[in-house]
Design a protein around this motif. Structure first.
Motif, PDB file in Angstrom:
ATOM      1  N   THR A   5       0.890  -1.339  -0.060  1.00  0.00           N
ATOM      2  CA  THR A   5      -0.291  -0.336   0.008  1.00  0.00           C
ATOM      3  C   THR A   5       0.590   1.027  -0.329  1.00  0.00           C
ATOM      4  N   ALA A   9       0.958   3.938  -2.903  1.00  0.00           N
ATOM      5  CA  ALA A   9       0.824   5.616  -2.148  1.00  0.00           C
ATOM      6  C   ALA A   9       1.607   6.698  -2.379  1.00  0.00           C
ATOM      7  N   ALA A  39      -4.620   1.897  -4.144  1.00  0.00           N
ATOM      8  CA  ALA A  39      -3.948   1.825  -2.291  1.00  0.00           C
ATOM      9  C   ALA A  39      -5.198   1.540  -2.015  1.00  0.00           C
ATOM     10  N   ARG A 126       0.661  -3.276  -7.637  1.00  0.00           N
ATOM     11  CA  ARG A 126       0.643  -1.909  -7.271  1.00  0.00           C
ATOM     12  C   ARG A 126       2.009  -2.024  -8.556  1.00  0.00           C
TER      13      ARG A 126
END
Length: 185
Positions: A5, A9, A39, A126
């Protein structure tokens, strides 16, 4: 926030300058919203139990794919969604991509990814969301404004920005809402 995450982000703006000048403010805003959606989906998925990860979205509704397949699906179609926007942004029509074609691709993907692990799906989310955001940052305002017929909009001439917003950007938010509903959260 764990590493996956955090990477999604914080990768915002990693390619702030492209050939010939600064990133378009509109392209940057679109890219950041793609990163935000990815995210959010990653953060929610990371907290799921194995049973929740394997839960089907609907017990007979429109979409019965399990959560694991949905997260992998969002991740895997970023490159396609970006390429569609690039094509429209170049002024070329995209009429061979229809909702029927999407349904066939989604069915095949669901079969192939039925056993996808959380780690694999989140890593792909991701990677592909970061690459999609970087690609969106490369759009000029003129490319974002370019319109051409688009099959997923039933042949209507839509702009590249619309394609980005309605597909690459909206996709993670749309599926996160469906996952939350299926899990009652």
């Amino acid at each position: 926030m764990n590493a996956t995450t955090h990477e999604i982000a914080t990768n915002k703006g990693s390619e702030q300058v492209k050939k010939g000048g600064a990133v378009s403010a509109r392209a940057e805003a679109l890219a950041r919203r793609i990163e935000e959606g990815a995210a959010g989906l990653a953060a929610f998925a990371e907290g799921l139990s194995e049973a929740e990860w394997r839960t089907p979205l609907s017990g007979g509704g429109r979409d019965s794919r399990p959560v694991c397949v949905i997260v992998h699906h969002v991740a895997s179609v970023y490159p396609i969604e970006v390429e569609l926007a690039r094509t429209i942004g170049s002024g070329k029509a995209v009429t061979d991509v229809t909702w029927e074609v999407v349904a066939q691709l989604n069915g095949k993907h669901a079969q192939e990814q039925a056993g996808v692990t959380k780690a694999a799906a989140l890593e792909l989310l991701r990677k592909n969301s970061q690459e999609a955001a970087a690609a969106i940052r490369a759009f000029t305002d003129n490319e974002l404004d370019q319109a051409a017929p688009f099959g997923l909009s039933y042949g209507a001439p839509v702009t590249a920005q619309f394609v980005i917003e309605d597909h690459a950007l909206r996709h993670s938010w749309h599926h996160l809402a469906g996952i939350r509903k299926a899990l009652g959260r």
